[in-house]
Design a protein around this motif. Structure first.
Motif, PDB file in Angstrom:
ATOM      1  N   ALA A 180       0.826  -1.205   0.000  1.00  0.00           N
ATOM      2  CA  ALA A 180       0.000   0.000   0.000  1.00  0.00           C
ATOM      3  C   ALA A 180       0.860   1.254   0.000  1.00  0.00           C
ATOM      4  CB  ALA A 180      -0.918   0.007   1.222  1.00  0.00           C
ATOM      5  N   ALA A 181       2.055   1.190   0.610  1.00  0.00           N
ATOM      6  CA  ALA A 181       2.918   2.373   0.702  1.00  0.00           C
ATOM      7  C   ALA A 181       3.656   2.636  -0.595  1.00  0.00           C
ATOM      8  CB  ALA A 181       3.919   2.188   1.839  1.00  0.00           C
ATOM      9  N   GLY A 182       3.704   1.660  -1.496  1.00  0.00           N
ATOM     10  CA  GLY A 182       4.522   1.830  -2.692  1.00  0.00           C
ATOM     11  C   GLY A 182       3.735   2.019  -3.962  1.00  0.00           C
ATOM     12  N   ASN A 183       2.647   2.769  -3.936  1.00  0.00           N
ATOM     13  CA  ASN A 183       1.778   2.918  -5.093  1.00  0.00           C
ATOM     14  C   ASN A 183       1.979   4.214  -5.852  1.00  0.00           C
ATOM     15  OD1 ASN A 183       0.321   0.725  -5.757  1.00  0.00           O
ATOM     16  ND2 ASN A 183      -1.479   1.200  -4.537  1.00  0.00           N
ATOM     17  N   GLY A 184       3.061   4.940  -5.609  1.00  0.00           N
ATOM     18  CA  GLY A 184       3.317   6.173  -6.327  1.00  0.00           C
ATOM     19  C   GLY A 184       2.706   7.404  -5.692  1.00  0.00           C
ATOM     20  N   ASP A 185       2.057   7.292  -4.546  1.00  0.00           N
ATOM     21  CA  ASP A 185       1.514   8.456  -3.847  1.00  0.00           C
ATOM     22  C   ASP A 185       2.652   9.276  -3.251  1.00  0.00           C
ATOM     23  OD1 ASP A 185      -0.873   7.398  -4.512  1.00  0.00           O
ATOM     24  OD2 ASP A 185      -1.498   6.877  -2.489  1.00  0.00           O
ATOM     25  N   GLN A 186       2.421  10.579  -3.147  1.00  0.00           N
ATOM     26  CA  GLN A 186       3.383  11.487  -2.532  1.00  0.00           C
ATOM     27  C   GLN A 186       2.787  12.080  -1.270  1.00  0.00           C
ATOM     28  OE1 GLN A 186       4.263  14.171  -5.926  1.00  0.00           O
ATOM     29  NE2 GLN A 186       6.396  13.889  -5.391  1.00  0.00           N
ATOM     30  N   THR A 187       3.523  12.034  -0.184  1.00  0.00           N
ATOM     31  CA  THR A 187       3.119  12.726   1.044  1.00  0.00           C
ATOM     32  C   THR A 187       4.066  13.908   1.233  1.00  0.00           C
ATOM     33  OG1 THR A 187       2.269  10.701   2.050  1.00  0.00           O
ATOM     34  CG2 THR A 187       2.753  12.525   3.523  1.00  0.00           C
TER      35      THR A 187
ATOM     36  N   VAL B  95      -0.095  17.077   2.959  1.00  0.00           N
ATOM     37  CA  VAL B  95      -1.027  16.566   1.957  1.00  0.00           C
ATOM     38  C   VAL B  95      -0.499  15.279   1.343  1.00  0.00           C
ATOM     39  CG1 VAL B  95      -1.942  18.846   1.367  1.00  0.00           C
ATOM     40  CG2 VAL B  95       0.022  17.952   0.099  1.00  0.00           C
ATOM     41  N   THR B  96      -1.423  14.478   0.865  1.00  0.00           N
ATOM     42  CA  THR B  96      -1.070  13.300   0.077  1.00  0.00           C
ATOM     43  C   THR B  96      -1.599  13.516  -1.325  1.00  0.00           C
ATOM     44  OG1 THR B  96      -1.172  11.829   1.995  1.00  0.00           O
ATOM     45  CG2 THR B  96      -1.330  10.815  -0.173  1.00  0.00           C
ATOM     46  N   MET B  97      -0.741  13.305  -2.315  1.00  0.00           N
ATOM     47  CA  MET B  97      -1.121  13.517  -3.708  1.00  0.00           C
ATOM     48  C   MET B  97      -1.005  12.213  -4.485  1.00  0.00           C
ATOM     49  SD  MET B  97       0.457  17.276  -4.583  1.00  0.00           S
ATOM     50  CE  MET B  97      -0.648  17.400  -5.993  1.00  0.00           C
ATOM     51  N   SER B  98      -1.973  12.000  -5.359  1.00  0.00           N
ATOM     52  CA  SER B  98      -1.972  10.820  -6.207  1.00  0.00           C
ATOM     53  C   SER B  98      -2.420  11.240  -7.602  1.00  0.00           C
ATOM     54  CB  SER B  98      -2.928   9.754  -5.651  1.00  0.00           C
ATOM     55  OG  SER B  98      -2.937   8.606  -6.474  1.00  0.00           O
ATOM     56  N   GLY B  99      -1.593  10.976  -8.578  1.00  0.00           N
ATOM     57  CA  GLY B  99      -1.933  11.362  -9.942  1.00  0.00           C
ATOM     58  C   GLY B  99      -2.071  12.867 -10.111  1.00  0.00           C
ATOM     59  N   GLY B 100      -1.301  13.636  -9.336  1.00  0.00           N
ATOM     60  CA  GLY B 100      -1.353  15.090  -9.448  1.00  0.00           C
ATOM     61  C   GLY B 100      -2.502  15.733  -8.710  1.00  0.00           C
ATOM     62  N   LYS B 101      -3.289  14.953  -7.987  1.00  0.00           N
ATOM     63  CA  LYS B 101      -4.440  15.495  -7.256  1.00  0.00           C
ATOM     64  C   LYS B 101      -4.260  15.294  -5.751  1.00  0.00           C
ATOM     65  CE  LYS B 101      -7.805  14.674 -10.958  1.00  0.00           C
ATOM     66  NZ  LYS B 101      -9.092  14.002 -11.319  1.00  0.00           N
ATOM     67  N   ILE B 102      -4.798  16.241  -4.985  1.00  0.00           N
ATOM     68  CA  ILE B 102      -4.765  16.120  -3.525  1.00  0.00           C
ATOM     69  C   ILE B 102      -5.822  15.110  -3.100  1.00  0.00           C
ATOM     70  CG2 ILE B 102      -5.058  17.332  -1.337  1.00  0.00           C
ATOM     71  CD1 ILE B 102      -4.297  19.922  -2.754  1.00  0.00           C
ATOM     72  N   THR B 103      -5.389  14.044  -2.462  1.00  0.00           N
ATOM     73  CA  THR B 103      -6.333  13.016  -2.015  1.00  0.00           C
ATOM     74  C   THR B 103      -6.616  13.096  -0.516  1.00  0.00           C
ATOM     75  OG1 THR B 103      -4.489  11.445  -1.800  1.00  0.00           O
ATOM     76  CG2 THR B 103      -5.733  11.431  -3.879  1.00  0.00           C
ATOM     77  N   SER B 104      -5.714  13.726   0.225  1.00  0.00           N
ATOM     78  CA  SER B 104      -5.975  13.961   1.644  1.00  0.00           C
ATOM     79  C   SER B 104      -5.169  15.161   2.110  1.00  0.00           C
ATOM     80  CB  SER B 104      -5.638  12.726   2.502  1.00  0.00           C
ATOM     81  OG  SER B 104      -4.247  12.548   2.595  1.00  0.00           O
ATOM     82  N   ALA B 105      -5.707  15.848   3.105  1.00  0.00           N
ATOM     83  CA  ALA B 105      -5.034  17.018   3.668  1.00  0.00           C
ATOM     84  C   ALA B 105      -5.254  17.028   5.170  1.00  0.00           C
ATOM     85  CB  ALA B 105      -5.576  18.298   3.040  1.00  0.00           C
ATOM     86  N   ALA B 106      -4.239  17.421   5.917  1.00  0.00           N
ATOM     87  CA  ALA B 106      -4.350  17.455   7.378  1.00  0.00           C
ATOM     88  C   ALA B 106      -3.423  18.524   7.935  1.00  0.00           C
ATOM     89  CB  ALA B 106      -3.984  16.091   7.972  1.00  0.00           C
TER      90      ALA B 106
ATOM     91  N   LYS C 166     -12.794  21.981   7.825  1.00  0.00           N
ATOM     92  CA  LYS C 166     -13.347  22.691   6.656  1.00  0.00           C
ATOM     93  C   LYS C 166     -12.244  23.044   5.669  1.00  0.00           C
ATOM     94  CE  LYS C 166     -17.173  24.668   9.330  1.00  0.00           C
ATOM     95  NZ  LYS C 166     -17.806  25.906   9.856  1.00  0.00           N
ATOM     96  N   LEU C 167     -11.100  23.474   6.189  1.00  0.00           N
ATOM     97  CA  LEU C 167      -9.973  23.804   5.320  1.00  0.00           C
ATOM     98  C   LEU C 167      -9.416  22.552   4.635  1.00  0.00           C
ATOM     99  CD1 LEU C 167      -8.224  26.305   7.753  1.00  0.00           C
ATOM    100  CD2 LEU C 167      -9.259  26.903   5.559  1.00  0.00           C
ATOM    101  N   ASN C 168      -9.361  21.437   5.363  1.00  0.00           N
ATOM    102  CA  ASN C 168      -8.908  20.171   4.769  1.00  0.00           C
ATOM    103  C   ASN C 168      -9.799  19.775   3.600  1.00  0.00           C
ATOM    104  OD1 ASN C 168      -6.881  19.942   6.705  1.00  0.00           O
ATOM    105  ND2 ASN C 168      -8.084  18.621   8.037  1.00  0.00           N
ATOM    106  N   GLN C 169     -11.098  19.866   3.824  1.00  0.00           N
ATOM    107  CA  GLN C 169     -12.062  19.491   2.790  1.00  0.00           C
ATOM    108  C   GLN C 169     -11.968  20.420   1.587  1.00  0.00           C
ATOM    109  OE1 GLN C 169     -16.083  19.319   4.214  1.00  0.00           O
ATOM    110  NE2 GLN C 169     -16.902  18.427   2.350  1.00  0.00           N
ATOM    111  N   ALA C 170     -11.811  21.723   1.860  1.00  0.00           N
ATOM    112  CA  ALA C 170     -11.710  22.705   0.780  1.00  0.00           C
ATOM    113  C   ALA C 170     -10.458  22.458  -0.063  1.00  0.00           C
ATOM    114  CB  ALA C 170     -11.687  24.113   1.362  1.00  0.00           C
ATOM    115  N   ALA C 171      -9.356  22.094   0.587  1.00  0.00           N
ATOM    116  CA  ALA C 171      -8.109  21.837  -0.137  1.00  0.00           C
ATOM    117  C   ALA C 171      -8.264  20.658  -1.096  1.00  0.00           C
ATOM    118  CB  ALA C 171      -6.977  21.554   0.853  1.00  0.00           C
ATOM    119  N   ILE C 172      -8.934  19.613  -0.638  1.00  0.00           N
ATOM    120  CA  ILE C 172      -9.140  18.436  -1.492  1.00  0.00           C
ATOM    121  C   ILE C 172     -10.056  18.778  -2.666  1.00  0.00           C
ATOM    122  CG2 ILE C 172     -10.120  16.103  -1.572  1.00  0.00           C
ATOM    123  CD1 ILE C 172      -9.292  15.828   1.392  1.00  0.00           C
ATOM    124  N   GLN C 173     -11.123  19.526  -2.392  1.00  0.00           N
ATOM    125  CA  GLN C 173     -12.064  19.875  -3.448  1.00  0.00           C
ATOM    126  C   GLN C 173     -11.447  20.815  -4.479  1.00  0.00           C
ATOM    127  OE1 GLN C 173     -15.454  21.424  -1.299  1.00  0.00           O
ATOM    128  NE2 GLN C 173     -16.328  19.391  -0.956  1.00  0.00           N
TER     129      GLN C 173
END
Length: 270
Positions: free
Chosen positions: A58-65, A82-93, A113-120
């Motif tokens: 799971a840790a070796g799938n090309g995601d960036q933290t 943030v965690t990015m996958s395929g150039g998109k933000i998938t999680s923020a904390a 709210k800021l975490n959610q806004a960053a992902i969107q």
């Protein structure tokens, strides 16, 4: 004849007793020890091995933290990961956020709210949360610094390939498109209420992202910046130039924003 009869009984009884003891000894040892050890061993091994192998895959799938810079605010530090996958933000904390007294309540309400806004949004171009101006501002700056690290790592890969066209550098990002993306920071412009500095991303000659790295803050200025800056960011992307209208009630901030934006665009042109 009468004397030999009891003796025969004794001999027969003794023989029967011996044979019974021998029979008991041959039957007893096969019951417990082997069975107990055979059941205990496999269970301990099976519960450990699958968990370890799954975590590594799971840790070796090309995601960036990516962890942004620590931004100091009047109420405490803010730092975003943030965690990015395929150039998109998938999680923020928020790794750090203001705490203690009222600050804890503000952070608890605003950070999710800021975490959610960053992902969107997929960028740092997000609105400030009402009642959490300083936390929102620090969050956006730290988030942008994390995204810059993602961009710089991609640019480094593209730069090392350069004109030679390294297959590894260009293949994952759609050819030369990634090489054309530039992040440019304008000069800091001093206004009567504080400095304004703009950072933009230009791709294919167009502004794809705009953000105020610095804007007036403190008291009424924080409220004005929180209202005006998102509108100016949107206008810059829509216009593709510094020829944008000032936001009503934010004349000085708008003027500084436009001047810093133009200096960033000048760098792109140069």
């Amino acid at each position: 004849m009468k004397k030999s009869h009891p003796l025969r009984r004794i001999v027969l009884a003794g023989a029967a007793t011996v044979s019974g003891i021998v029979l008991l000894l041959t039957l007893k040892p096969s019951s417990d020890p082997a069975a107990a050890s055979a059941e205990g061993t496999p269970q301990g091994q099976q519960s450990v091995a699958p968990q370890g192998s799954g975590g590594v895959q799971a840790a070796g799938n090309g995601d960036q933290t990516l962890t942004g810079d620590v931004v100091k605010t009047e109420y405490g530090n803010v730092q975003v990961r943030v965690t990015m996958s395929g150039g998109k933000i998938t999680s923020a904390a928020a790794v750090q956020a203001p705490s203690g007294g009222r600050s804890t309540e503000v952070s608890t309400n605003s950070v999710p709210k800021l975490n959610q806004a960053a992902i969107q949004a997929g960028s740092a171009d997000i609105d400030a949360v009402s009642g959490a101006t300083y936390t929102s501002g620090g969050y956006k700056k730290s988030l942008q610094s994390a995204l810059d690290k993602a961009g710089s790592s991609a640019a480094t890969g593209g730069g090392s390939g350069g004109g030679g066209g390294s297959a590894d550098a260009s293949g994952s990002t759609g050819g030369g498109g990634a090489a054309q993306a530039k992040t440019l920071t304008g000069t800091a412009v001093e206004t009567d209420y504080g400095p304004v500095q703009v950072r933009i991303t230009v791709t294919g000659g167009k502004i794809t992202k705009a953000e105020a790295v610095q804007s007036p803050s403190g008291g009424r200025s924080s409220q004005i910046s929180g209202d005006a800056v998102p509108k100016l960011n949107q206008a810059a992307v829509a216009a593709g130039s510094a020829d944008i209208d000032a936001v009503s009630g934010a004349t000085y901030t708008s003027g500084g924003y436009k001047e810093s934006l133009q200096s960033a665009l000048d760098q792109a042109g140069g």
